[in-house]
Scaffold this active site. Structure first.
Site, short mmCIF file in Angstrom:
data_model
loop_
_atom_site.label_atom_id
_atom_site.label_comp_id
_atom_site.label_asym_id
_atom_site.label_seq_id
_atom_site.Cartn_x
_atom_site.Cartn_y
_atom_site.Cartn_z
N ASP A 263 -3.81 2.99 13.78
CA ASP A 263 -3.00 3.65 12.77
C ASP A 263 -3.54 5.06 12.57
O ASP A 263 -4.35 5.55 13.37
CB ASP A 263 -2.95 2.84 11.47
N ARG B 93 0.84 -1.19 0.00
CA ARG B 93 0.00 0.00 0.00
C ARG B 93 0.88 1.25 0.00
O ARG B 93 1.44 1.63 1.02
CB ARG B 93 -0.92 0.03 1.21
#
Length: 533
Positions: free
Chosen positions: A446, A162
């Protein structure tokens, strides 16, 4: 114009990544595509202005033929035909990368975005680890002598990288006098070093694409992929990409996003915190109708979240694409067996809902949850690698269902306000210290968590929300609670860390939640602080 590296800080083995040839490839990507990025970001602002005027959003009339068309994405490569459990985590440090690859998951989402603080060390070290992973040579020896290596007794997880979203720059790489595009740096370095090896092994390269807000942004990625394959002599269509549908605008363009990526499309993923963060960001001036209760109360079973996930499954399977479920962020704690048992039961129930709804797999954040997710999907899938053939003709989403935020029910509480401020400061402090995947209260957090947390606080001030305690959320109340939570953190962390990381983080959070203007991304301001250190 040429790429220049501006950070003099040494990173081990950086010379293997920042080769003249690799930088020339990243430079070529910028020459061809960098100018389109600010144009797309301007379009985001224009669309946000339109939402502010109308307080609504709908499917695009100009792309009705795409939604009505009879088309499908390519068949998935063998390596990712079965994605029933995926583990997410940063690609730096090496220990976490090895644990993810060895976890027993089908896929490792190697996160260079939300779970990675973009220090120059992390940016380069992640590329080193991904290069070693592609060659099967990744290893690590800890300071205490403990050795970590890739397992040979069972398959490793397939790597899906990603890169950063279009909005994030890379300040340590300059192009044409400006910060480089983080997404092009991440993708360019990874593709240049690994594409041929992965393609020859039938292992990719595969990518997850974050934070997109429109099909035009997907079009840019597809153009990047097409150019990159041609430039390095990789067969067209070798790259496969899964898109995170984590913005409310993208939820109205799922068909179109898959269509634009059609030669390279693999599937879509349903997130949670970033999706709610996007709803607040886009509808922040729409008043009570778009004011959420405590974020912990917004379950995936809420009608407006069900509409989002069921539309995603229906869209993906209609087009022959994977529908991937959301994150189980819980971190098992062997010292708290009762808490762990209750949490795992909730994780199991959540994964069972996804599997029964038609999802082809789902995410976990910790290796101990891999068996839980796998068992649930094994029960539903059996020997089948996926359930793409399961259509959902029963789903009828016209558009308003996606915006029915009040269907979540729930309340705003003083405890929820405290938690949001605590998490925003604690996560931002860790992020400033170079850690993008942070354990807070038995959850792996996150950047998405910090974004929804601070956004809720800003929204509550803006709308003068009344809490369950009877208090109205005002600037003065938020400042008082923030001071209390910062003092709480002072007692929980070492003094040096508090002065170096937590105080700057508290100032960033204070400024961003009390500002009259809404900041699109907390991480952009925090990144400036990281680079200045």
């Amino acid at each position: 114009m040429s790429i220049q590296i501006t950070d003099p800080a040494p990173v081990a083995r950086a010379e293997e990544i920042l080769t003249p040839e690799a930088l020339a490839f990243v430079n070529a990507l910028h020459e061809r595509f960098a100018a389109r990025v600010p144009q797309l970001l301007d379009r985001r602002r224009e669309r946000r202005d339109e939402i502010a005027r109308t307080h609504t959003l709908g499917f695009l009339p100009e792309t009705a033929d795409v939604r009505a068309g009879d088309w499908r994405v390519p068949e998935p490569p063998a390596a990712i035909r079965d994605r029933r459990v995926e583990i997410t985590g940063p690609a730096s440090p090496a220990k976490m990368a090895i644990n993810a690859l060895n976890s027993g998951a089908k896929v490792w989402l190697a996160d260079l975005e939300d779970a990675s603080a973009p220090t120059w060390h992390n940016v380069v070290d992640a590329q080193v680890n991904l290069k070693d992973a592609a060659r099967g040579s990744l290893s690590y020896t800890a300071p205490d002598g403990r050795a970590y290596a890739l397992r040979t007794d069972a398959p490793l997880a397939v790597v899906v990288v990603r890169p950063r979203g279009w909005h994030l720059p890379e300040h340590n790489v300059r192009w044409d006098g400006e910060s480089a595009v983080g997404a092009l740096v991440d993708f360019g370095l990874h593709f240049f070093h690994n594409a041929r090896i992965l393609a020859d092994a039938g292992q990719g390269p595969f990518y997850y694409l974050p934070k997109m807000e429109s099909h035009l942004e997907a079009r840019l990625w597809n153009d990047v992929f097409t150019y990159a394959e041609d430039a390095l002599g990789i067969e067209p269509g070798t790259i496969r990409a899964t898109v995170l549908i984590e913005t409310i605008t993208a939820a109205f363009e799922m068909d179109e996003i898959l269509y634009e990526l059609r030669p390279h499309a693999s599937g879509l993923n349903a997130g949670r915190w970033d999706y709610l963060f996007s709803i607040i960001k886009n509808f922040r001036d729409a008043g009570e109708a778009f004011t959420l209760p405590d974020r912990a109360q917004v379950q995936m079973t809420a009608p407006f979240m069900r509409a989002y996930t069921e539309l995603l499954v229906q869209t993906c399977h209609k087009r022959g694409a994977f529908a991937m479920g959301g994150m189980a962020a819980f971190i098992p704690n062997r010292r708290e067996p009762e808490v762990t048992e209750q949490a795992i039961a909730k994780v199991r129930a959540d994964k069972l809902r996804e599997a029964n709804d038609g999802f082809d797999g789902s995410w976990v954040a910790h290796p101990d949850l891999v068996p839980v997710c796998r068992e649930v999907f094994d029960e539903v899938l059996g020997e089948r690698p996926n359930q793409i053939d399961r259509q959902r003709p029963d789903v009828r989403i016209e558009g308003p269902e996606l915006l029915d935020v009040r269907s979540a029910g729930g309340t705003a509480t003083l405890d929820g306000l405290r938690l949001n401020l605590y998490v925003a400061v604690a996560y931002t402090a860790a992020w400033l210290g170079g850690n993008g995947a942070v354990a807070i209260h038995n959850l792996m957090e996150d950047a998405a968590t910090a974004e929804i947390s601070r956004s809720q606080v800003w929204q509550q001030i803006r709308n003068g929300v009344t809490l369950d305690s009877g208090e109205t959320v005002t600037r003065d109340l938020v400042e008082r609670i923030l001071d209390e939570e910062v003092e709480r953190l002072r007692g929980e962390v070492p003094g040096d860390d508090f002065e170096r990381l937590y105080l700057p983080a508290s100032r960033l959070v204070r400024d961003i939640v009390l500002s009259e203007e809404y900041a699109d991304f907390l991480t952009n301001g925090a990144y400036d602080e990281v680079v200045a250190r």
